[in-house]
Every structure is written in structure tokens, then in C-alpha cells.
Scaffold this active site. Structure first.
Site, PDB file in Angstrom:
ATOM      1  N   CYS A  82      41.942  40.781  38.712  1.00 25.99           N
ATOM      2  CA  CYS A  82      42.386  40.917  37.319  1.00 25.99           C
ATOM      3  C   CYS A  82      42.220  39.596  36.559  1.00 25.99           C
ATOM      4  O   CYS A  82      41.091  39.225  36.268  1.00 25.99           O
ATOM      5  CB  CYS A  82      43.804  41.464  37.292  1.00 25.99           C
ATOM      6  SG  CYS A  82      44.155  42.332  35.776  1.00 25.99           S
ATOM      7  N   HIS A 173      44.321  45.650  41.335  1.00 35.00           N
ATOM      8  CA  HIS A 173      45.268  44.813  42.097  1.00 35.00           C
ATOM      9  C   HIS A 173      45.501  45.318  43.521  1.00 35.00           C
ATOM     10  O   HIS A 173      46.535  45.955  43.779  1.00 35.00           O
ATOM     11  CB  HIS A 173      46.623  44.790  41.386  1.00 35.00           C
ATOM     12  CG  HIS A 173      46.635  44.043  40.109  1.00 35.00           C
ATOM     13  ND1 HIS A 173      46.901  42.698  40.019  1.00 35.00           N
ATOM     14  CD2 HIS A 173      46.392  44.458  38.847  1.00 35.00           C
ATOM     15  CE1 HIS A 173      46.832  42.314  38.754  1.00 35.00           C
ATOM     16  NE2 HIS A 173      46.522  43.361  38.022  1.00 35.00           N
ATOM     17  N   GLU A 175      46.586  43.698  45.882  1.00 31.05           N
ATOM     18  CA  GLU A 175      47.795  43.029  46.398  1.00 31.05           C
ATOM     19  C   GLU A 175      49.072  43.795  46.051  1.00 31.05           C
ATOM     20  O   GLU A 175      50.129  43.505  46.588  1.00 31.05           O
ATOM     21  CB  GLU A 175      47.875  41.577  45.880  1.00 31.05           C
ATOM     22  CG  GLU A 175      48.296  41.385  44.426  1.00 31.05           C
ATOM     23  CD  GLU A 175      47.205  41.668  43.390  1.00 31.05           C
ATOM     24  OE1 GLU A 175      46.140  42.218  43.751  1.00 31.05           O
ATOM     25  OE2 GLU A 175      47.437  41.343  42.208  1.00 31.05           O
TER      26      GLU A 175
HETATM   27  N1  GLN Z   1      45.227  40.592  30.579  1.00 28.25           N
HETATM   28  C1  GLN Z   1      45.392  39.527  31.492  1.00 28.25           C
HETATM   29  C2  GLN Z   1      44.541  38.344  31.095  1.00 28.25           C
HETATM   30  O1  GLN Z   1      43.674  38.463  30.290  1.00 28.25           O
HETATM   31  C3  GLN Z   1      45.080  39.955  32.894  1.00 28.25           C
HETATM   32  C4  GLN Z   1      46.032  41.034  33.335  1.00 28.25           C
HETATM   33  C5  GLN Z   1      46.390  40.977  34.779  1.00 28.25           C
HETATM   34  O2  GLN Z   1      46.038  40.038  35.494  1.00 28.25           O
HETATM   35  N2  GLN Z   1      47.167  41.929  35.211  1.00 28.25           N
HETATM   36  O3  GLN Z   1      44.762  37.281  31.593  1.00 28.25           O
END
Ligand code: GLN
Length: 195
Positions: A82, A173, A175
Site C-alpha cells: 500500500c 495488505h 499483513e
Molecule cells: N493512501 C495512503 C497513502 O497514499 C496509503 C493507504 C494505506 O497504506 N493503507 O499513503
């Protein structure tokens, strides 16, 4: 002994720590996992995991502490989920410090706002896996001329997991599940680099 560092600057760090520990146990290998916060601690690791969280915050601290230089100088394998995926890329739709070690462009929050977060089964390595998407980024493009890039998973016609050399980026995710398969995959990539 192989050491996996979980970059502990901001975000879902303890979840990565716990599942990496469990993955190591499942694999029955001699490896260690450590939460790392500074460049000298990162330099002691064989592979680094960057969690989800706020990529702007994590990126600024990475830059300020010189963690980016250590990762690049040591050509260290990095697994980013992410926000971690955003940081691995070379470009995003916002002006922010990035590691830029994968030839990918990532769009932030591309699935919408927090309320649009969702869970869905996905397919990776030919197997089903629980996909957890939280304000997930979308891979907008990757450099198709690079033959070290492999798309690992797609969902709804979007690429959600991609690997370049020993670096792996995922928009979801793993994790936040108790399934260790993806972490085991990254650990195997790290093992290949230290052999
Ligand atoms: N939207 C977040 C970002 O741009 C990432 C979201 C997440 O890691 N769950 O940093």
C-alpha cells in the site's frame, strides 16, 4: 543469519512484524525479524518491509534519515504494501519523496476514500488469497521495456502486485490477514540474494 527489517516509521508496522515472525517459523529457517527506525539499523538487514500508512509521512522520514541511500547503496530487497508500494515507485500523482527503486507509476487513493476500503478474495501465485484494500493505490503504469518486471496479480483489470528484480509492491495488505504465504515468498527472495 538472515535479518528482515520492518521499517518502523509510521503505519501498520506491528502486523508486518508478527506475520513475518510467523512466516519464518512456518519456513523453519534461521532468520530474524527486527523493527528498524534509523539508517544504521536498516543497513544491518538483508531485506526491508515497508508497511501501509501515509506514504507522505513515511517518505519524508526515509529521506530525512538517509534510509533511502542505505537501501540503494546496498541494493537491498524491499517489499512494500500500500503506502509501501507508492514509495517503491518512481512517480505518483503527488509531489512527495519516493524511494523510486521500481519502474512503476502509482496513483494514490485510487479506489476512493477510507469508506471505500474493501476485502475480496484475489488470486496470486495461482492460489486464492484474502485481499484487504484500504485507501489502496492503483498501479497506473510500469516500464514494459524492463525484462526484470513481473506482474504477480491482477484484480478487476488492475495490477495489484508486481515484482521488479528482488523488489515487490502490492496495493493490498497481506499483513492484515493471518496468511503467511506472501511474506514467505518475499523471505525466499531475500534468501536468494544472500546465498
Ligand atoms: N493512501 C495512503 C497513502 O497514499 C496509503 C493507504 C494505506 O497504506 N493503507 O499513503
Amino acid at each position: 543469519m538472515v535479518k528482515i527489517g520492518i521499517l518502523n516509521l509510521q503505519g501498520a508496522v506491528s502486523e508486518h512484524y508478527d506475520i513475518t515472525k510467523k512466516a519464518i517459523e512456518n519456513m523453519g529457517i534461521d532468520a530474524d525479524v527486527e523493527s528498524v527506525r534509523y539508517a544504521d539499523e536498516v543497513a544491518e538487514c538483508d531485506g526491508i518491509i515497508i508497511s501501509g500508512g501515509e506514504s507522505t509521512v513515511i517518505g519524508k522520514i526515509i529521506e530525512r534519515r538517509g534510509i533511502d541511500e542505505v537501501i540503494k547503496e546496498n541494493n537491498m530487497p524491499v517489499f512494500g504494501t500500500c503506502a509501501g508500494m507508492i514509495l517503491l515507485g518512481k512517480k505518483t500523482d503527488f509531489d512527495q519523496p519516493l524511494l523510486g527503486i521500481m519502474d512503476i507509476t502509482v496513483g494514490r487513493n485510487s479506489y476512493g476514500r477510507q469508506k471505500d476500503s474493501f476485502e475480496s478474495p484475489i488470486s496470486i501465485f495461482g492460489e486464492e488469497f484474502p485481499g484487504v484494500f484500504i485507501r489502496a493505490p492503483i498501479l497506473e503504469e510500469y516500464d514494459k521495456t524492463k525484462d526484470d518486471i513481473t506482474v504477480l496479480s491482477e484484480f478487476d483489470s488492475e495490477i495489484i502486485a508486481i515484482q521488479q528484480g528482488h523488489n515487490i509492491a502490492m496495493s493490498f495488505h497481506p499483513e492484515l490477514t493471518d496468511d503467511t504465504r506472501i511474506h514467505e515468498y518475499f523471505i525466499k527472495e531475500v534468501l536468494k540474494c544472500v546465498e
